[in-house]
Motif scaffolding. Structure first.
Motif, PDB file in Angstrom:
ATOM      1  N   GLU A  17     -11.724   9.930   3.897  1.00 10.80           N
ATOM      2  CA  GLU A  17     -12.812   9.635   2.964  1.00 10.80           C
ATOM      3  C   GLU A  17     -14.108   9.279   3.705  1.00 10.80           C
TER       4      GLU A  17
ATOM      5  N   GLU B  39     -12.336  11.739  -1.223  1.00  9.07           N
ATOM      6  CA  GLU B  39     -11.334  12.505  -0.464  1.00  9.07           C
ATOM      7  C   GLU B  39     -11.964  13.851  -0.153  1.00  9.07           C
TER       8      GLU B  39
ATOM      9  N   THR C  97      -5.787   7.764  -5.581  1.00  6.29           N
ATOM     10  CA  THR C  97      -5.837   8.421  -4.282  1.00  6.29           C
ATOM     11  C   THR C  97      -4.442   8.769  -3.787  1.00  6.29           C
TER      12      THR C  97
ATOM     13  N   ASP D 273      -7.780   2.738  -8.411  1.00  5.43           N
ATOM     14  CA  ASP D 273      -8.416   3.689  -7.511  1.00  5.43           C
ATOM     15  C   ASP D 273      -7.482   4.051  -6.352  1.00  5.43           C
ATOM     16  N   TRP D 274      -6.818   3.065  -5.765  1.00  7.62           N
ATOM     17  CA  TRP D 274      -5.845   3.348  -4.721  1.00  7.62           C
ATOM     18  C   TRP D 274      -4.692   4.189  -5.264  1.00  7.62           C
TER      19      TRP D 274
ATOM     20  N   GLY E  70     -13.253   5.531  -4.504  1.00  9.74           N
ATOM     21  CA  GLY E  70     -12.901   6.193  -3.259  1.00  9.74           C
ATOM     22  C   GLY E  70     -13.248   7.678  -3.289  1.00  9.74           C
TER      23      GLY E  70
END
Length: 264
Positions: free
Chosen positions: A154, A98, A198, A194-195, A96
């Motif tokens: 994102e 940001e 974030t 990954d989540w 991901g």
């Protein structure tokens, strides 16, 4: 149901954690041999050893960065030397982002383009000729619901995943005559590191925990009210790799707990 995957050779990028690891274990459970690629060599080798022990299949670790041409070359060479080629390619490596569009520099855009799009392009060039020589194969791309329904924080991830879906469709049209089926999968909310990364980034310095943040994301977006476990996503990937899915060509499959707000 016998998925007819025994003794097939599968290449999985980003195969040491999250969806990639779940897909690798799902394929191994069906008797497929594996070449797993990731950047973290120690974790990758541990995962490969566990899979070989748990399922009795051949499995190799290829520590490499597929966002780089030399990483793709190293992976293709290892597959050729160990297995003589591959029957299945799962392009899963990704992460991901940001940022804002107005503040993100060119090199950040380029890095995600290399990881999400050019890795898939280069791996297709490297492995598809061998699949054709073996009588056909399967290529799956792990994209994202964000390819269709973007998250505001994102934009680079959204754009590059959308490009990956289009590449998947174009590649499907080009390779189906060679007996190679190409499809994409657009997962929704999946509880991956990954989540979690974030969520921790977005809640740093606030009164909200990252766990509470993720639950609110699920409550706000997924009618099912939760994140998926990686294995729930992997089960679809494994089926799409199977000859049982022989009529699936050039499609994009959503697995999102009801999040997608359109009918396409």
């Amino acid at each position: 149901m016998d998925l007819q995957l025994r003794d097939k050779v599968a290449v999985v990028t980003g195969g040491s954690v999250g969806i990639g690891l779940a897909v690798a274990r799902g394929l191994a459970a069906e008797g497929a041999h594996l070449a797993l690629c990731a950047r973290d060599e120690q974790r990758l080798r541990s995962v490969v050893e566990a899979i070989a022990t748990d399922f009795g299949v051949r499995a190799i670790a290829v520590p490499a960065d597929v966002a780089r041409p030399d990483g793709v070359a190293a992976l293709a060479t290892a597959v050729a030397e160990e297995f003589g080629g591959a029957d299945i390619l799962v392009n899963n490596a990704g992460t991901g982002s940001e940022e804002t569009i107005l503040e993100a520099p060119d090199d950040r855009w380029q890095a995600y383009w290399e990881l999400h799009v050019m890795a898939a392009v280069r791996l297709a060039r490297a492995l598809a000729p061998g699949m054709k020589a073996r009588g056909g194969g399967v290529i799956l791309h792990n994209a994202s619901i964000c390819a269709t329904q973007p998250l505001g924080y994102e934009p680079i991830y959204n754009v590059t995943k959308a490009a990956l879906v289009m590449f998947s469709k174009c590649l499907a049209n080009e390779l189906i005559g060679d007996g190679i089926r190409v499809n994409a999968v657009n997962p929704g909310l999946v509880m991956t590191p990954d989540w979690q990364k974030t969520a921790k980034l977005l809640t740093a310095g606030t009164d909200t925990t990252w766990e509470a943040y993720l639950q609110k994301v699920a409550d706000d977006n997924a009618p099912i009210g939760r994140f998926a476990a990686p294995k729930e996503i992997a089960d679809l990937f494994v089926f799409l790799c199977s000859p049982r899915a022989s009529y699936t060509v050039g499609s994009t499959y959503y697995i999102d707990g009801g999040w997608l707000r359109t009918t396409t």
